[in-house]
Design an enzyme around this catalytic site. Structure first.
Site, PDB file in Angstrom:
ATOM      1  N   GLU A   1      -7.327  -5.785   4.891  1.00  0.00           N
ATOM      2  CA  GLU A   1      -7.281  -5.510   3.449  1.00  0.00           C
ATOM      3  C   GLU A   1      -6.076  -6.204   2.805  1.00  0.00           C
ATOM      4  O   GLU A   1      -6.135  -6.623   1.656  1.00  0.00           O
ATOM      5  CB  GLU A   1      -7.206  -3.993   3.223  1.00  0.00           C
TER       6      GLU A   1
ATOM      7  N   ARG B   1     -13.018  15.051   7.364  1.00  0.00           N
ATOM      8  CA  ARG B   1     -13.921  15.283   6.228  1.00  0.00           C
ATOM      9  C   ARG B   1     -15.340  15.528   6.721  1.00  0.00           C
ATOM     10  O   ARG B   1     -15.787  14.897   7.684  1.00  0.00           O
ATOM     11  CB  ARG B   1     -13.939  14.077   5.295  1.00  0.00           C
TER      12      ARG B   1
ATOM     13  N   ASN C   1       0.866  -1.186   0.000  1.00  0.00           N
ATOM     14  CA  ASN C   1       0.000   0.000   0.000  1.00  0.00           C
ATOM     15  C   ASN C   1       0.903   1.237   0.000  1.00  0.00           C
ATOM     16  O   ASN C   1       1.521   1.552   1.008  1.00  0.00           O
ATOM     17  CB  ASN C   1      -0.895  -0.029   1.244  1.00  0.00           C
TER      18      ASN C   1
ATOM     19  N   ARG D   1      -2.500  -1.771  -3.588  1.00  0.00           N
ATOM     20  CA  ARG D   1      -3.820  -1.197  -3.285  1.00  0.00           C
ATOM     21  C   ARG D   1      -3.988   0.093  -4.078  1.00  0.00           C
ATOM     22  O   ARG D   1      -3.131   0.972  -4.049  1.00  0.00           O
ATOM     23  CB  ARG D   1      -3.915  -0.886  -1.795  1.00  0.00           C
TER      24      ARG D   1
ATOM     25  N   HIS E   1     -13.033   1.986   0.271  1.00  0.00           N
ATOM     26  CA  HIS E   1     -12.928   0.953   1.327  1.00  0.00           C
ATOM     27  C   HIS E   1     -13.535  -0.378   0.890  1.00  0.00           C
ATOM     28  O   HIS E   1     -13.866  -1.223   1.732  1.00  0.00           O
ATOM     29  CB  HIS E   1     -13.662   1.369   2.629  1.00  0.00           C
TER      30      HIS E   1
END
Ligand code: ADP
Length: 392
Positions: free
Chosen positions: A379, A236, A7, A88, A177
């Site tokens: 993940e 956010r 990643n 990723r 996600h």
């Protein structure tokens, strides 16, 4: 077969190497502040963990050191033992509904989509190119955060804006996600012992999203064209009245770029509390009686409840709900606040069972109408599995 799960961020490289198909983690680590002052890396093998400060000029240097560490720690003897490297990727647009090999054409499409995820996609390409140089014989794959959401129907992915924005500019919901939601759903199905299920998965970390999943297929998710939609996150804003944006741009003469920064980096928990984007600090603020932390937590929790309620109706009921990621796995308080807000669905929290962090566990009582679980996400293993399958 040895598979590397990677990643890449703009200044970081996180990795895990697996022996597949056994799914045994051989080594993991993190390279930080690549291309900056004070760069360093950390390696973890079983209980052994060490860090080194070293000049990391770019991602290629990081991959070279990674390979040296693999050899030094006797994970590999030759480079050719690394059969696959899976990367990723945040944004795959509507080009990709599954993991693919990183051909030139695929990399060009990831680059084209960088306008939707500028930092992430560009960094991933840097990582892909660096890995290709350092480990040239390995099969390179790309695993998209958006792929799992490609099953969402137009009724749920379109915005009620001029239709040409979709046909000409690809404006629609893509979500994010996805790899995590897919993993959580597969764990819930394994726990429930069947695949014909209605699930609501909550990935709540510094970025946060909720997905509605029927029979293993995603039917809706809370993030949108970009990750700044749906839930309130660390920094956010999530869903807001779009007129707030134009109103404040005019009022304070804010440029589009600056507005983007404010809504993505200075809003959310940080914006409301004025204290921090981190749930741990918000909880500390609450314990000290900070009113804005109290308000931030209430708003944060309410939005998650709203989405779970909405997806309960979209799915026509729910067989299980799961909490995952930084906040979902670790915040005892946030999970309780959410479950208490869902009492109308017959959810009964098990306060004692919930008193854990980072464990896969049922956290509702046996008479709860809907079971709620903590499911730590993974993940990296999803990336390794897809890469292993493509190598075969
Ligand atoms: P990302 O991968 O999106 O960067 P994570 O899933 O790692 O995010 O989540 C990070 C967040 O998890 C932190 O910002 C913090 O808010 C939250 N977190 C981590 N540990 C705890 C804890 N013990 N209690 C409450 N929140 C926590």
């Amino acid at each position: 077969m040895k598979i590397l799960s990677v990643n890449c961020g703009s200044s970081s490289l996180k990795f895990k190497m697996y022996e597949m198909p056994e799914e045994k983690v051989l080594i993991s680590g993190l390279f930080e502040r690549i291309g900056e002052k004070g760069s360093e890396y950390t390696i973890k093998i079983d209980d052994l963990k060490y860090s080194k400060e070293v000049d990391l000029k770019n991602h290629k240097v990081a991959f070279e050191i990674l390979v040296e560490e693999l050899k030094k720690n006797a994970i590999i003897k030759n480079l050719s033992e690394i059969k696959g490297v899976g990367h990723r990727i945040v944004q795959g647009g509507d080009y990709f509904d599954k993991t693919v090999v990183a051909t030139d054409d695929v990399v060009a499409k990831i680059d084209e989509l960088a306008t939707l995820a500028p930092l992430h996609n560009k960094a991933a390409i840097t990582g892909i190119n660096a890995a290709k140089e350092v480990i040239p014989k390995a099969v390179e794959t790309v695993v998209f955060d958006t792929a799992f959401h490609q099953t969402i129907e137009p009724v749920n992915f379109l915005y009620a804006v001029p239709y040409e924005w979709y046909t000409d500019y690809k404006v629609r919901k893509y979500g994010a996600h996805g790899t995590s939601h897919k993993y959580i759903a597969s764990r819930l199905n394994a726990i429930l012992g069947r695949t014909n299920t209605k699930l609501i998965t909550c990935h709540i970390g510094s970025g946060a999203s909720v997905s509605a999943i029927r029979d293993g297929i995603c039917i809706d998710t809370s993030m949108g064209l970009t990750p700044n939609a749906g839930l309130i996150m660390g920094t956010r804003c999530g869903d807001i009245d779009t007129s707030v944006v134009t109103y404040m741009m005019r009022k304070k003469n804010i440029s589009a770029d600056d507005m983007d920064t404010i809504l993505n980096k200075q809003s959310g928990l940080l914006g409301i509390s004025g204290v921090s984007n981190d749930s741990r600090d918000i909880e500390e603020g609450i314990s000290k009686g900070n009113e804005r932390c109290v308000l931030a937590q209430k708003m944060y929790v309410q939005k998650i409840i709203d989405y779970i309620a909405m997806y309960y109706f979209e799915l026509g009921g729910v067989d299980a709900i799961a909490f995952s990621a930084g906040v979902g796995e670790n915040s005892i308080r946030t999970r309780i606040d959410i479950m208490e807000g869902l009492k109308v669905l017959g959810i009964v929290p098990d306060y004692e069972a919930n008193n854990v962090r980072g464990e896969e566990k049922l956290i509702t009582t046996s008479d709860s109408k809907v079971p709620v679980y903590i499911v730590p996400t993974d993940e990296e293993i999803m990336i390794a599995r897809d890469t292993y399958n493509l190598c075969n």
